[in-house]
Design an enzyme around this catalytic site. Sequence first.
Site, short mmCIF file in Angstrom:
data_model
loop_
_atom_site.label_atom_id
_atom_site.label_comp_id
_atom_site.label_asym_id
_atom_site.label_seq_id
_atom_site.Cartn_x
_atom_site.Cartn_y
_atom_site.Cartn_z
N GLU A 266 109.84 30.95 56.13
CA GLU A 266 110.37 31.11 54.77
C GLU A 266 109.38 30.64 53.70
O GLU A 266 109.78 30.34 52.58
CB GLU A 266 111.73 30.41 54.62
CG GLU A 266 111.83 28.99 55.10
CD GLU A 266 113.24 28.41 54.92
OE1 GLU A 266 114.12 29.04 54.31
OE2 GLU A 266 113.43 27.27 55.38
N ASP B 105 113.93 31.65 50.23
CA ASP B 105 112.72 30.83 50.12
C ASP B 105 111.47 31.67 50.30
O ASP B 105 110.47 31.44 49.61
CB ASP B 105 112.76 29.71 51.17
CG ASP B 105 113.52 28.50 50.65
OD1 ASP B 105 113.25 28.07 49.51
OD2 ASP B 105 114.39 27.99 51.37
N HIS C 151 121.77 22.98 53.17
CA HIS C 151 122.16 23.32 51.80
C HIS C 151 123.65 23.20 51.53
O HIS C 151 124.12 23.69 50.51
CB HIS C 151 121.69 24.73 51.45
CG HIS C 151 120.21 24.82 51.26
ND1 HIS C 151 119.52 24.02 50.38
CD2 HIS C 151 119.26 25.58 51.86
CE1 HIS C 151 118.22 24.29 50.42
NE2 HIS C 151 118.04 25.24 51.32
N ARG D 81 121.95 24.54 61.45
CA ARG D 81 120.68 24.60 60.71
C ARG D 81 120.50 23.18 60.19
O ARG D 81 121.29 22.71 59.35
CB ARG D 81 120.74 25.61 59.57
CG ARG D 81 119.33 25.91 58.99
CD ARG D 81 119.02 25.23 57.68
NE ARG D 81 119.82 25.68 56.59
CZ ARG D 81 119.46 26.67 55.71
NH1 ARG D 81 118.32 27.27 55.82
NH2 ARG D 81 120.27 27.00 54.72
C1 3PY Z 1 116.80 31.17 52.68
O1 3PY Z 1 117.13 32.33 52.35
O2 3PY Z 1 115.80 30.59 52.23
C2 3PY Z 1 117.61 30.45 53.63
O3 3PY Z 1 117.27 29.36 54.01
C3 3PY Z 1 118.87 31.09 54.12
O4 3PY Z 1 119.83 30.15 54.36
MG MG Z 2 115.65 28.50 52.93
#
Ligand code: 3PY
Ligand code: MG
Length: 266
Positions: free
Chosen positions: A147, A173, A46, A71
């Site tokens: 997530e 997410d 991101h 990541r």
């Molecule tokens: C989320 O909160 O979805 C994440 O990927 C944190 O970076």
């Molecule tokens: Mg995420």
Amino acid sequence: MLKNSVKTLWDEDRAATSGWLHLGHSFAAELMAAQGFDAVVVDHQHAPYGMDTALALISSISRGASTPMARVAWNDPAEIMKFLDAGALGIICPMVNTAQQAKDFVGACRYPPLGYRSYGPTRAALIHGADYGSHANDAVLTMAMIETAEGLANLDAILETPELDGIFVGPSDLNQSLGNGAKLDSLEPEFLDILEGIVVKTRAAGKQAGIFCGSAEYAVKMQQLGYRFLVLSSDSRMLAAAAKAALETFKAGSSTAFSKIQTGGY
Ligand code: 3PY
Ligand code: MG
């Protein structure tokens, strides 16, 4: 011998703290790594920077004492292996929703016979030692992100994946997937129950859980719940929050009227 400081903390059931990089500048990476985090994560999912910058950030982190991690943008073996060859000692993989996806992810991080990682540790062998190849399978940390509602439903099966060291919760997410809207640091009892369920199951499987937090206060709560990898916000969020707070303090105290500063006389 090559050691991963996060794994060493986990062996003693102690929590590791981590910084998180969105700004994409070597100086920001050095600044974060100089603050004493146990790990610093390059976010290639991101953050608005490409692979060359991401690799430069890995080398900036490794000049300090924090464990360099990434990541990745997706569960893509090519990208995972590039980060590992550049010296990352841990990979956080987004959107791991099934046991097969967890197996594919972990396999990309392990040399045979444990996985299918291709051999070519160009920078990793330079900074982690010429015998990197014999220690990498032990030293590299693998964390699958839970997530989505699907990932949550398949958590038990995902946790059976050999060589998976831990779970990393993406609260934005996960909340979004559960219909709550994307948000961090949720205090809703139903969501806290889910977070507790994840950490209890993960620890019962002999692995550790981590989570992205928007604040240090929330990270403390998560540590108390049993989480052992705590991301305390990110460089960009910290910069924005400090800038905003400074401006608000100035605006609250400033006025258009002139007044003489009390200097004690001159
Ligand atoms: C989320 O909160 O979805 C994440 O990927 C944190 O970076
Ligand atoms: Mg995420």
